[in-house]
Every structure is written in C-alpha cells, then in structure tokens.
Design a protein around this motif. Structure first.
Motif, PDB file in Angstrom:
ATOM      1  N   LEU A 180      36.212  43.119  50.399  1.00  0.00           N
ATOM      2  CA  LEU A 180      36.650  41.806  50.873  1.00  0.00           C
ATOM      3  C   LEU A 180      37.875  41.318  50.107  1.00  0.00           C
ATOM      4  O   LEU A 180      38.752  40.660  50.672  1.00  0.00           O
ATOM      5  N   VAL A 181      37.934  41.665  48.825  1.00  0.00           N
ATOM      6  CA  VAL A 181      39.024  41.203  47.975  1.00  0.00           C
ATOM      7  C   VAL A 181      40.201  42.172  47.962  1.00  0.00           C
ATOM      8  O   VAL A 181      41.368  41.761  47.990  1.00  0.00           O
ATOM      9  N   LEU A 182      39.893  43.464  47.953  1.00  0.00           N
ATOM     10  CA  LEU A 182      40.942  44.480  47.756  1.00  0.00           C
ATOM     11  C   LEU A 182      41.291  45.249  49.031  1.00  0.00           C
ATOM     12  O   LEU A 182      41.876  46.333  48.957  1.00  0.00           O
ATOM     13  N   LYS A 183      40.961  44.684  50.180  1.00  0.00           N
ATOM     14  CA  LYS A 183      41.188  45.402  51.438  1.00  0.00           C
ATOM     15  C   LYS A 183      42.657  45.694  51.706  1.00  0.00           C
ATOM     16  O   LYS A 183      42.987  46.611  52.474  1.00  0.00           O
TER      17      LYS A 183
ATOM     18  N   LYS B  44      46.307  51.317  47.029  1.00  0.00           N
ATOM     19  CA  LYS B  44      45.834  52.361  46.110  1.00  0.00           C
ATOM     20  C   LYS B  44      44.309  52.409  46.031  1.00  0.00           C
ATOM     21  O   LYS B  44      43.712  53.493  46.074  1.00  0.00           O
ATOM     22  N   HIS B  45      43.684  51.250  45.918  1.00  0.00           N
ATOM     23  CA  HIS B  45      42.252  51.219  45.650  1.00  0.00           C
ATOM     24  C   HIS B  45      41.384  51.075  46.896  1.00  0.00           C
ATOM     25  O   HIS B  45      40.224  51.494  46.895  1.00  0.00           O
TER      26      HIS B  45
ATOM     27  N   ALA C  11      36.296  42.265  41.509  1.00  0.00           N
ATOM     28  CA  ALA C  11      37.534  42.583  42.232  1.00  0.00           C
ATOM     29  C   ALA C  11      38.565  41.473  42.060  1.00  0.00           C
ATOM     30  O   ALA C  11      39.770  41.740  41.956  1.00  0.00           O
ATOM     31  N   LEU C  12      38.102  40.226  42.023  1.00  0.00           N
ATOM     32  CA  LEU C  12      39.018  39.105  41.795  1.00  0.00           C
ATOM     33  C   LEU C  12      39.638  39.168  40.399  1.00  0.00           C
ATOM     34  O   LEU C  12      40.737  38.651  40.173  1.00  0.00           O
ATOM     35  N   MET C  13      38.939  39.806  39.476  1.00  0.00           N
ATOM     36  CA  MET C  13      39.466  39.991  38.126  1.00  0.00           C
ATOM     37  C   MET C  13      40.530  41.092  38.077  1.00  0.00           C
ATOM     38  O   MET C  13      41.207  41.253  37.066  1.00  0.00           O
TER      39      MET C  13
ATOM     40  N   ALA D 152      37.226  45.963  38.889  1.00  0.00           N
ATOM     41  CA  ALA D 152      36.372  46.476  39.966  1.00  0.00           C
ATOM     42  C   ALA D 152      35.916  47.895  39.654  1.00  0.00           C
ATOM     43  O   ALA D 152      34.750  48.256  39.858  1.00  0.00           O
ATOM     44  N   MET D 153      36.840  48.705  39.138  1.00  0.00           N
ATOM     45  CA  MET D 153      36.492  50.074  38.764  1.00  0.00           C
ATOM     46  C   MET D 153      35.547  50.093  37.564  1.00  0.00           C
ATOM     47  O   MET D 153      34.668  50.958  37.462  1.00  0.00           O
TER      48      MET D 153
END
Length: 216
Positions: A70-73, A77-78, A126-128, A133-134
């Motif tokens: 939802l955050v990194l869509k 890269k990720h 993910a927001l961080m 997130a990883m």
C-alpha cells in the motif's frame, strides 16, 4: 471402531480358548488399544496447535506485505520484490486454510488481531522507508523460519510417514521464508535506521504471538 478393534485383535493373533487365558488376552488388547488411542489423541493435539499457529502466522505475513505494498506500490526497486514475496505468502495462507478445514482445526481467537497488527506493522515500517520495510521482513521471516525448523524436528522425531504431507508443506514454506529473509538482507534491511532495535522489537512480538496462537 468395530473395524479397528477387529484389526487389532487379528494383528495380535488373539485366540479365544480357555477362560483363564481370556482375561490376560483381553487386558493385553485393552492396553494396546489404549496406547494407540492416546498416541492418536496426542498427534491430534500436535496437529491442532501446529496448524492453528501456522495459519495465524501466514495470515499476519500476508497482511504485512499488503501493508508494505500500500505504501511502496510506486517504488520501482522494492515493489516487485515485495509483490513476489506477498504472492508466496498468499499461497502459504491458502494452504493452511485448507489444512485447517480438513483437520477441523479452530482458528485462533485472536485472528482479527493478527490481521490488523500485520497490516499496521507492514504499513508503518514501509512509511519509515524501504530499508525499514526490509528490516521488518528480516525480523519476521527469521522467526518464522526457526519456528518451522522446530516443527520439522518434532514431526521427524515422531513419525516420518504419518506426517509426510505436513512435513513436505512446512519444509517448502520454511525454505521460502528463508529466501524472504535473504531477500530482505540483500535489499538493505541492515541499512535501516535503528535496525537492531527494530529487529528485536518485531522479533520479540512475533515470538509472543506464536506462543499465544498455539494455545488459543
């Protein structure tokens, strides 16, 4: 039940002859059957705990990756990496949902909590940033991989043939979770700000959730 009793009597080569031998023979039968039923009940409890906690864990993992997506869509890269891991977690969840239905295993009473907590954890880390997130992925997958290793040891020590299906399932999922861990490291988990603190907090939370989900 009658068929099982007949099978056990035949296998033990029971011959109903003189009355003085009948009591001893029947005691041997009852003792043998009691042992068999106790072992079966023990295996049922073990399966109940394993399937319940694994379903809870895979549900939480599915929600974690959902939150990350939802955050990194839009992260070129990720996003593809997270999507690949998420797809595998979806398969894991479907598998344990199927096993839960087949073995009539009740879901954890905290299932809604695992779902909400997983989604919140995934989105928050993910927001961080992608590295955080990883880091979340590394912490979670490390705990899950070790948890599956422990289950495999229990099942292998008990009966390889009887637990063959579950062993193969857990072994495959353990290997995939380990791959997720390696992927997290490869994509910069250890570069996350406060990695050690983040790892320990998430790891301890996962271990506590496992203990709870095994019981209720």
């Amino acid at each position: 039940m009658n068929g099982l009793l007949l099978h056990e009597i035949t296998k033990l080569h029971i011959h109903v002859t003189p009355t003085d031998h009948l009591t001893d023979e029947m005691q041997n039968i009852l003792s043998h059957l009691r042992s068999r039923f106790i072992n079966t009940a023990s295996s049922a409890v073990e399966y109940d705990q394993m399937i319940r906690v694994n379903h809870s864990g895979e549900l939480a993992a599915d929600r974690i990756y959902w939150g990350q997506m939802l955050v990194l869509k839009n992260d070129p890269k990720h996003c593809p990496v997270i999507q690949e891991m998420w797809d595998q977690e979806k398969h894991h969840l479907r598998r344990f949902e199927s096993l839960a239905l087949r073995h009539r295993v009740s879901r954890s009473v905290f299932t809604p909590l695992w779902s909400i907590a997983g989604l919140a954890l995934g989105a928050t880390t993910a927001l961080m940033g992608p590295h955080a997130a990883m880091a979340c992925t590394v912490a979670v997958e490390d705990v899950i991989s070790k948890h599956y290793d422990n289950q495999l040891r229990q099942l292998l020590d008990d009966d390889l043939e009887e637990h063959k299906e579950l062993i193969e399932t857990i072994k495959q999922f353990r290997d995939e979770e380990q791959h997720h861990y390696d992927t997290g490291i490869e994509f910069g988990a250890q570069n996350a700000f406060g990695f050690n603190l983040l790892y320990n907090v998430i790891s301890n939370g996962c271990q506590l959730a496992i203990k709870v989900a095994q019981k209720i």
